[in-house]
Design a protein around this motif. Structure first.
Motif, PDB file in Angstrom:
ATOM      1  N   ASP A 168     -13.772  12.776  18.544  1.00 32.60           N
ATOM      2  CA  ASP A 168     -12.366  13.183  18.490  1.00 32.60           C
ATOM      3  C   ASP A 168     -11.933  13.181  17.025  1.00 32.60           C
ATOM      4  O   ASP A 168     -11.644  12.127  16.451  1.00 32.60           O
ATOM      5  CB  ASP A 168     -11.518  12.195  19.307  1.00 32.60           C
ATOM      6  N   ALA A 171      -8.525  11.513  16.088  1.00 29.11           N
ATOM      7  CA  ALA A 171      -8.530  10.058  16.223  1.00 29.11           C
ATOM      8  C   ALA A 171      -9.305   9.412  15.082  1.00 29.11           C
ATOM      9  O   ALA A 171      -8.869   8.403  14.509  1.00 29.11           O
ATOM     10  CB  ALA A 171      -9.125   9.652  17.568  1.00 29.11           C
ATOM     11  N   THR A 313     -11.245   5.933  19.715  1.00 30.04           N
ATOM     12  CA  THR A 313     -10.139   6.713  20.261  1.00 30.04           C
ATOM     13  C   THR A 313      -9.213   5.829  21.081  1.00 30.04           C
ATOM     14  O   THR A 313      -7.980   5.934  20.998  1.00 30.04           O
ATOM     15  CB  THR A 313     -10.687   7.865  21.117  1.00 30.04           C
TER      16      THR A 313
END
Length: 320
Positions: A168, A171, A313
């Motif tokens: 991600d 993140a 995350t």
């Protein structure tokens, strides 16, 4: 001397050094490689005693050129920590002898007493072991040594983080920004600084798994003075990678439930948790390899990367 296997053989100079630190009439009768170590070779030495019995010692030897550069510092620190821990109630090995510069051995070495128990890395039973880990860490942080170990060191920077493939991006970018900030203020505590399931020994009765108890905490080479949050963060990351992200978040709760005190501000807690998660990004392959050797064959590098991404995350979602 009888070898458990060829790799278990102790090198001649080191064997002579070990022998000089045994009681009169004792000798090494058996050696066995202890699996799971990343930085050093570990061997259990069975010592034949004068009365016909046996006792066990553990030999740590640094042979890898990369780790040998740090061996003197690590062994000095471990020897100091084991001496300090004597009589404290923390189940640590007892120091027998240390040769941090290989003045007497082929390689830098440390000889210590052997503790009963085994490391347990399986998912099964983690709900019982995590509170035990938390209570043990609280006890370590409660120590007030007459002489403090040196201040903790963290080497990871925003530029050294290795973002896993497919992670991600938002993140991780936010997490990296967190550690660009200066470290928060903290009240110092005695730290193990590598407290995680691989360095904790358990006795788990086969007939009563709920009766599991900790019998030892090993590998004190990184013992330091610093924030309790740092030790908690390191164990949290390891639990997240071993058992799933939720266990990393659960450990901070277990630590407080056991009486431990963490940073009051959410932003400060996030700093330490994220810092350790990002530090592990640089060692994913080593971690995966060591856990696979210990029997967790499903924890491939890719699986560990995916869990680390999910954990970082989750931290940013929960605390960021």
């Amino acid at each position: 001397m009888t070898n458990h296997d060829e790799a278990a053989a102790v090198r001649p100079l080191t064997l002579a050094w070990v022998s000089r630190h045994l009681e009169v009439g004792e000798r090494v009768v058996r050696t066995e490689v202890l699996r799971g170590g990343i930085t050093a070779e570990m061997r259990r030495l069975t010592i034949g005693t004068r009365d016909g019995g046996t006792r066990d010692l553990v030999l740590r030897t640094f042979v890898d050129p990369f780790y040998m550069e740090r061996a003197e510092d690590w062994l000095d620190r471990e020897a100091g920590a084991l001496t300090l821990l004597t009589g404290t109630g923390v189940p640590a090995p007892g120091l027998v002898a240390v040769d941090p510069t290989a003045a007497h051995c082929e390689y830098p070495s440390l000889l210590m007493t052997h503790l009963a128990g085994r490391t347990v890395l399986d998912d099964e039973g983690s709900e019982r072991r995590v509170p035990l880990l938390a209570r043990q860490l609280v006890a370590i942080h409660a120590l007030r040594p007459a002489e403090r170990p040196r201040k903790y060191v963290t080497l990871t920077t925003a530029d050294t983080v290795v973002v896993p493939k497919g992670a991600d991006a938002a993140a991780w970018a936010a997490a990296i920004d967190v550690i660009r900030n200066p470290a928060p203020p903290y009240e110092g505590r005695f730290l193990h600084w590598d407290f995680q399931p691989g360095n904790v020994l358990f006795d788990v009765p086969p007939s009563k798994p709920a009766g599991a108890r900790i019998t030892g905490v090993v590998d004190w080479a990184a013992a330091s003075w610093g924030p309790a949050d740092l030790d908690v963060a390191h164990c949290s990351t390891n639990l997240a990678l071993l058992h799933g992200p939720a266990w990393g978040l659960r450990f901070t709760e277990a630590y407080e439930e056991a009486g431990g005190v963490l940073a009051a501000a959410t932003s400060e807690r996030l700093y330490w948790l994220v810092r350790d998660g990002l530090a592990c990004s640089e060692e994913v392959q080593l971690l995966a390899q060591s856990w696979q050797k210990a029997g967790r064959t499903e924890l491939t590098t890719r699986v560990v990367e995916e869990r680390l991404d999910a954990y970082v995350t989750a931290l940013m979602d929960a605390l960021g």
